[in-house]
Design a protein around this motif. Sequence first.
Motif, PDB file in Angstrom:
ATOM      1  N   GLN A   1       0.837  -1.201   0.000  1.00 16.70           N
ATOM      2  CA  GLN A   1       0.000   0.000   0.000  1.00 16.70           C
ATOM      3  C   GLN A   1       0.873   1.252   0.000  1.00 16.70           C
ATOM      4  N   LYS A   2       0.383   2.296  -0.652  1.00 21.29           N
ATOM      5  CA  LYS A   2       1.094   3.571  -0.714  1.00 21.29           C
ATOM      6  C   LYS A   2       0.370   4.569   0.186  1.00 21.29           C
ATOM      7  N   TRP A   3       1.097   5.159   1.134  1.00 17.11           N
ATOM      8  CA  TRP A   3       0.528   6.122   2.065  1.00 17.11           C
ATOM      9  C   TRP A   3       1.334   7.417   2.009  1.00 17.11           C
ATOM     10  N   ASN A   4       0.653   8.554   1.995  1.00 22.82           N
ATOM     11  CA  ASN A   4       1.288   9.850   2.200  1.00 22.82           C
ATOM     12  C   ASN A   4       1.037  10.220   3.652  1.00 22.82           C
ATOM     13  N   VAL A   5       2.122  10.340   4.414  1.00 25.87           N
ATOM     14  CA  VAL A   5       2.036  10.446   5.863  1.00 25.87           C
ATOM     15  C   VAL A   5       2.813  11.666   6.340  1.00 25.87           C
ATOM     16  N   SER A   6       2.263  12.350   7.338  1.00 19.72           N
ATOM     17  CA  SER A   6       2.996  13.435   7.972  1.00 19.72           C
ATOM     18  C   SER A   6       4.206  12.839   8.692  1.00 19.72           C
ATOM     19  N   PRO A   7       5.383  13.437   8.529  1.00 26.31           N
ATOM     20  CA  PRO A   7       6.557  12.891   9.228  1.00 26.31           C
ATOM     21  C   PRO A   7       6.429  12.965  10.745  1.00 26.31           C
TER      22      PRO A   7
END
Length: 106
Positions: free
Chosen positions: A75-81
Amino acid sequence: MKIDIDQLTEAELIDLNHRIVERLRFLDQMRAHVEMLEFKIGDRVTFQPPGRGQLEGMLTRYNTKTVTVITDTGQKWNVSPAVLSRVKPTKGTNTAGSNVVPLNNR
């Protein structure tokens, strides 16, 4: 520095509002950038999305405010660091099934 907004015209208030919003966006981007610098591409990371269990994967890309993580399930996730934690490698970690190619140093 105090600003007496009661003396400003509507146009000046609108301009001041735009400047404040831009400054806040800039500070938010700088904060995210500093948080991103704690990680590098290829790092193993973990995070917990709301309402889901802990996910683990590899950081693959820096975005403007987030980083892209590909989980072990693809799965591809865009996540806040800010919500990431680095996975600590354990001794004798098995790399079978990963993209790591062991080199024989002679």
